[in-house]
Design a protein around this motif. Sequence first.
Motif, PDB file in Angstrom:
ATOM      1  N   GLY A  31       0.818  -1.218   0.000  1.00  0.00           N
ATOM      2  CA  GLY A  31       0.000   0.000   0.000  1.00  0.00           C
ATOM      3  C   GLY A  31       0.844   1.257   0.000  1.00  0.00           C
ATOM      4  N   GLU A  32       1.948   1.242   0.731  1.00  0.00           N
ATOM      5  CA  GLU A  32       2.827   2.412   0.776  1.00  0.00           C
ATOM      6  C   GLU A  32       3.471   2.664  -0.580  1.00  0.00           C
ATOM      7  N   VAL A  33       3.851   1.583  -1.260  1.00  0.00           N
ATOM      8  CA  VAL A  33       4.454   1.722  -2.588  1.00  0.00           C
ATOM      9  C   VAL A  33       3.448   2.325  -3.564  1.00  0.00           C
ATOM     10  N   LYS A 219     -10.762   5.437   9.191  1.00  0.00           N
ATOM     11  CA  LYS A 219      -9.415   4.871   9.226  1.00  0.00           C
ATOM     12  C   LYS A 219      -9.428   3.672  10.167  1.00  0.00           C
ATOM     13  N   ALA A 220      -8.486   2.780   9.996  1.00  0.00           N
ATOM     14  CA  ALA A 220      -8.341   1.633  10.890  1.00  0.00           C
ATOM     15  C   ALA A 220      -7.391   2.021  12.014  1.00  0.00           C
ATOM     16  N   VAL A 221      -7.849   1.892  13.254  1.00  0.00           N
ATOM     17  CA  VAL A 221      -7.043   2.234  14.426  1.00  0.00           C
ATOM     18  C   VAL A 221      -6.690   0.939  15.159  1.00  0.00           C
ATOM     19  N   VAL A 222      -5.401   0.707  15.332  1.00  0.00           N
ATOM     20  CA  VAL A 222      -4.908  -0.542  15.910  1.00  0.00           C
ATOM     21  C   VAL A 222      -4.576  -0.382  17.394  1.00  0.00           C
ATOM     22  N   ASN A 223      -5.011  -1.338  18.177  1.00  0.00           N
ATOM     23  CA  ASN A 223      -4.741  -1.367  19.622  1.00  0.00           C
ATOM     24  C   ASN A 223      -5.254  -0.128  20.348  1.00  0.00           C
ATOM     25  N   GLY A 224      -6.329   0.449  19.834  1.00  0.00           N
ATOM     26  CA  GLY A 224      -7.012   1.534  20.523  1.00  0.00           C
ATOM     27  C   GLY A 224      -6.290   2.857  20.561  1.00  0.00           C
ATOM     28  N   PHE A 233      -4.867   2.743   1.051  1.00  0.00           N
ATOM     29  CA  PHE A 233      -3.715   1.967   0.582  1.00  0.00           C
ATOM     30  C   PHE A 233      -2.968   1.287   1.728  1.00  0.00           C
ATOM     31  N   GLY A 234      -3.506   1.346   2.959  1.00  0.00           N
ATOM     32  CA  GLY A 234      -2.824   0.736   4.093  1.00  0.00           C
ATOM     33  C   GLY A 234      -1.632   1.536   4.573  1.00  0.00           C
ATOM     34  N   VAL A 235      -1.618   2.839   4.292  1.00  0.00           N
ATOM     35  CA  VAL A 235      -0.487   3.688   4.675  1.00  0.00           C
ATOM     36  C   VAL A 235      -0.628   4.151   6.125  1.00  0.00           C
ATOM     37  N   LEU A 236       0.460   4.025   6.887  1.00  0.00           N
ATOM     38  CA  LEU A 236       0.466   4.465   8.274  1.00  0.00           C
ATOM     39  C   LEU A 236       0.183   5.956   8.358  1.00  0.00           C
ATOM     40  N   ASP A 237      -0.858   6.333   9.116  1.00  0.00           N
ATOM     41  CA  ASP A 237      -1.263   7.730   9.283  1.00  0.00           C
ATOM     42  C   ASP A 237      -1.537   8.389   7.928  1.00  0.00           C
ATOM     43  N   GLY A 238      -2.026   7.609   6.981  1.00  0.00           N
ATOM     44  CA  GLY A 238      -2.270   8.111   5.627  1.00  0.00           C
ATOM     45  C   GLY A 238      -3.612   8.802   5.485  1.00  0.00           C
ATOM     46  N   ALA A 239      -3.990   9.051   4.252  1.00  0.00           N
ATOM     47  CA  ALA A 239      -5.253   9.734   3.956  1.00  0.00           C
ATOM     48  C   ALA A 239      -6.433   8.850   4.347  1.00  0.00           C
ATOM     49  N   HIS A 253     -13.451  -5.276   5.843  1.00  0.00           N
ATOM     50  CA  HIS A 253     -12.447  -6.309   6.081  1.00  0.00           C
ATOM     51  C   HIS A 253     -11.080  -5.641   6.236  1.00  0.00           C
ATOM     52  N   TYR A 254     -10.442  -5.852   7.367  1.00  0.00           N
ATOM     53  CA  TYR A 254      -9.094  -5.317   7.607  1.00  0.00           C
ATOM     54  C   TYR A 254      -8.104  -6.471   7.633  1.00  0.00           C
ATOM     55  N   ASP A 255      -7.044  -6.365   6.835  1.00  0.00           N
ATOM     56  CA  ASP A 255      -5.997  -7.383   6.782  1.00  0.00           C
ATOM     57  C   ASP A 255      -4.732  -6.784   7.389  1.00  0.00           C
ATOM     58  N   HIS A 256      -4.278  -7.337   8.508  1.00  0.00           N
ATOM     59  CA  HIS A 256      -3.122  -6.751   9.184  1.00  0.00           C
ATOM     60  C   HIS A 256      -1.825  -6.981   8.410  1.00  0.00           C
ATOM     61  N   ALA A 257      -1.840  -7.878   7.420  1.00  0.00           N
ATOM     62  CA  ALA A 257      -0.642  -8.078   6.595  1.00  0.00           C
ATOM     63  C   ALA A 257      -0.460  -6.908   5.631  1.00  0.00           C
ATOM     64  N   THR A 258      -1.569  -6.411   5.081  1.00  0.00           N
ATOM     65  CA  THR A 258      -1.492  -5.303   4.118  1.00  0.00           C
ATOM     66  C   THR A 258      -1.837  -3.972   4.759  1.00  0.00           C
ATOM     67  N   LYS A 259      -2.457  -4.020   5.949  1.00  0.00           N
ATOM     68  CA  LYS A 259      -2.910  -2.826   6.695  1.00  0.00           C
ATOM     69  C   LYS A 259      -4.025  -2.085   5.961  1.00  0.00           C
ATOM     70  N   ASP A 260      -4.643  -2.727   4.977  1.00  0.00           N
ATOM     71  CA  ASP A 260      -5.676  -2.066   4.180  1.00  0.00           C
ATOM     72  C   ASP A 260      -7.058  -2.570   4.583  1.00  0.00           C
TER      73      ASP A 260
END
Length: 264
Positions: A31-33, A219-224, A233-239, A253-260
Amino acid sequence: MSVRDTTNRRLKEVLDIMAAGQWAEEKPNGGEVLAEAVARIPFTSEESELLSGGIPRGHKNLTKATAELVRAGWMTKGRSGWEITEDGLKATVAFKDVASFVDALANGTPVPADTPLPSKPSAKRKPAKKPTARTVTKATTASATETSTQPAAEAPAGEAAVVLGDQPKSVALAGDFGTILGALVNWDPGHDGVQMRLDAASGTWKLTVDLPAGRYSYKAVVNGSWDENYGAFGVLDGANHEFTHDGGPVTFHYDHATKDVLRE
């Protein structure tokens, strides 16, 4: 310039970005790429059009086109990330302009055996990030932190679980639909109604909600904690993820492998 032409230009950027990242000895998140490639060559109005799943047309085209890089033997994709091959590294040297790159990819032209590896870049470029719209109070953040100890769902009895690898303790979809689901404020990752549940069979986190017709962001927020959140795109702190909904149930559906996050 056609949609295919702009997709080809971004496809070359994908390989160039991965070649530059190779010096850091890391397998980048796909996603970052993709996000960096789009930041370098922004979507046209036609490519920005959202498809039925809420994904921009250009994003779908580019994601699909990366399969051509895999078929050419220039990159590999795995759950741990994307990796450029030695041939892929040499391809960035042998086919420097877009025209020769596209021609080689389309015709299966092998990289000349005497092609050297690319030289080390002067500085690693970090993926571009778009501004995000996020409004959360300190009280909300504290509430989210308290829920971070929520255990992941276990596989139902009698079902075979897959090897999940490292999974977070919780995943929440914080967005502007929180109040619709009963939260006091929007963008609250601590509210029960936005907590996803881990499907041990697939290794993905899921949440199904009923939303009225409208346009939404999340956005998906992990561990609260907002310290780890993933946008488009699964970008950390992205749009923010954005989509238009006709009304009714929607499953995330959230996939922690792709973060998307995908929707259906």
